[in-house]
Design an enzyme around this catalytic site. Structure first.
Site, PDB file in Angstrom:
ATOM      1  CG  ASP A   8     -10.596   6.028  -1.533  1.00 41.73           C
ATOM      2  OD1 ASP A   8     -11.503   6.702  -1.877  1.00 41.73           O
ATOM      3  OD2 ASP A   8     -11.113   5.326  -0.375  1.00 41.73           O
ATOM      4  CD  GLU A  19      -5.944   6.131   5.556  1.00 39.88           C
ATOM      5  OE1 GLU A  19      -6.285   5.452   4.390  1.00 39.88           O
ATOM      6  OE2 GLU A  19      -7.087   6.572   6.040  1.00 39.88           O
ATOM      7  CE1 TYR A  47      -6.809   7.647   0.355  1.00 42.89           C
ATOM      8  CE2 TYR A  47      -5.122   6.012   1.265  1.00 42.89           C
ATOM      9  CZ  TYR A  47      -6.782   6.657   1.243  1.00 42.89           C
ATOM     10  OH  TYR A  47      -7.447   6.543   2.205  1.00 42.89           O
TER      11      TYR A  47
END
Length: 312
Positions: A145, A44, A127
């Site tokens: 996102d 990520e 996020y």
């Protein structure tokens, strides 16, 4: 007919997208059954503003070298920055190592599984914490996102692209659409991201291949143009300070030791001798500005003789 804001409309949208995802999902290593929470966290961070095609080989190499947070925590910072290579935004590499140190010191080397603990780690924001909860632990989280924002803006909002900045209304919509069940919410998060990445793209959406084309409010409205176009900033690259920083970092990564200023100058101003005085001076000033920024950000160090090197 287009999706409405009703729970029934949301359920229809989710079902169509997750069914498509079951057939079309890319085979990515951080989605494999043997994935680890640390591997998901690394992916990520790497995927922020960097395409999958560049991240996948770097991720595989990284995880082979530093498979656990403790491995990265004790690594040499210069090696970490070299391994980051050309993924861009190298401060992410520093934050990832700081994150690994925090996981070791606060959680005995085990990536935590609560949003509060994840958000407290260096470099982990809203996020990333949500993505780790969903994709590593299969927990319900609202994962939003740029791809998810675009899918929701078109299918539900009827607009070509979302606003430049994430809004409270978008957050509320994403929260309302996310299923209550943990496993279903995690699947929806992955599926909606994948749809935005592969089909509902920003510049050339493949509407004919879209599993929810018949539910899309944007299509029903005639695919109107981007209403926020005038507010968007385009990011130039060639000749910018960011390109200059990247050139300096590439020079330092390739070197075995400290680098003389002349080498750094040659990397950024190779034709200085043929430039006019003003042009050469401007490029050198830009270089000095970039070097100062890299030092301030902890990405480079300067020894007593003025030579540059990666942090030790």
């Amino acid at each position: 007919m287009p999706v409405t804001s009703s729970p029934t409309g949301h359920a229809v949208l989710r079902a169509a997208v997750t069914d498509w995802f079951a057939r079309a999902a890319r085979d990515l290593p951080w989605r494999a059954p043997d994935r680890t929470p640390w591997g998901v966290l690394v992916s990520e961070v790497m995927l922020q503003q960097t395409p999958v095609v560049r991240v996948e080989p770097a991720w595989r190499s990284w995880m082979e070298r530093w498979p656990e947070p403790a491995d990265l925590a004790r690594a040499d910072t210069a090696d970490v920055l070299r391994a980051w290579g050309r993924l861009g935004y190298p401060r992410r590499a520093l934050r990832l190592q700081e994150c690994a140190v925090a996981v070791v010191e606060r959680h005995a080397g085990v990536v935590p599984n609560t949003e509060e603990e994840l958000r407290a780690l260096p470099g982990v924001g809203e996020y990333t914490a949500a993505a780790v909860l969903a994709f590593a632990f299969g927990r319900r989280a609202v994962v939003v996102d740029t791809n998810v924002r675009r899918v929701l803006a078109r299918t539900v909002g009827g607009t070509a692209l979302p606003a430049p900045s994430y809004t409270a209304a978008e957050r509320a919509l994403a929260t309302a659409i996310a299923p209550a069940d943990d496993a279903e919410a995690a699947r929806w998060a992955a599926a909606s991201m994948e749809l935005g990445a592969l089909v509902c793209t920003a510049r050339s959406p493949r509407c004919d291949d879209c599993p929810v084309a018949g539910l899309c409010a944007w299509r029903a409205a005639g695919s109107p143009p981007d209403e926020h176009a005038g507010r968007r900033r385009t990011q130039a690259w060639h000749g910018t300070d960011r390109q200059c920083r990247g050139r300096v970092m590439a020079t330092l990564r390739a070197a075995d030791g400290p680098v003389d200023r002349a080498v750094v100058v040659a990397a950024w101003v190779p034709g200085a001798g043929s430039m006019t005085g003003g042009d050469a001076a401007a490029r050198l000033a830009q270089l000095d500005r970039a070097v100062a920024g890299l030092i301030e950000d902890g990405l480079a160090e300067q020894d007593s003789t003025g030579r540059l090197h990666l942090p030790r």
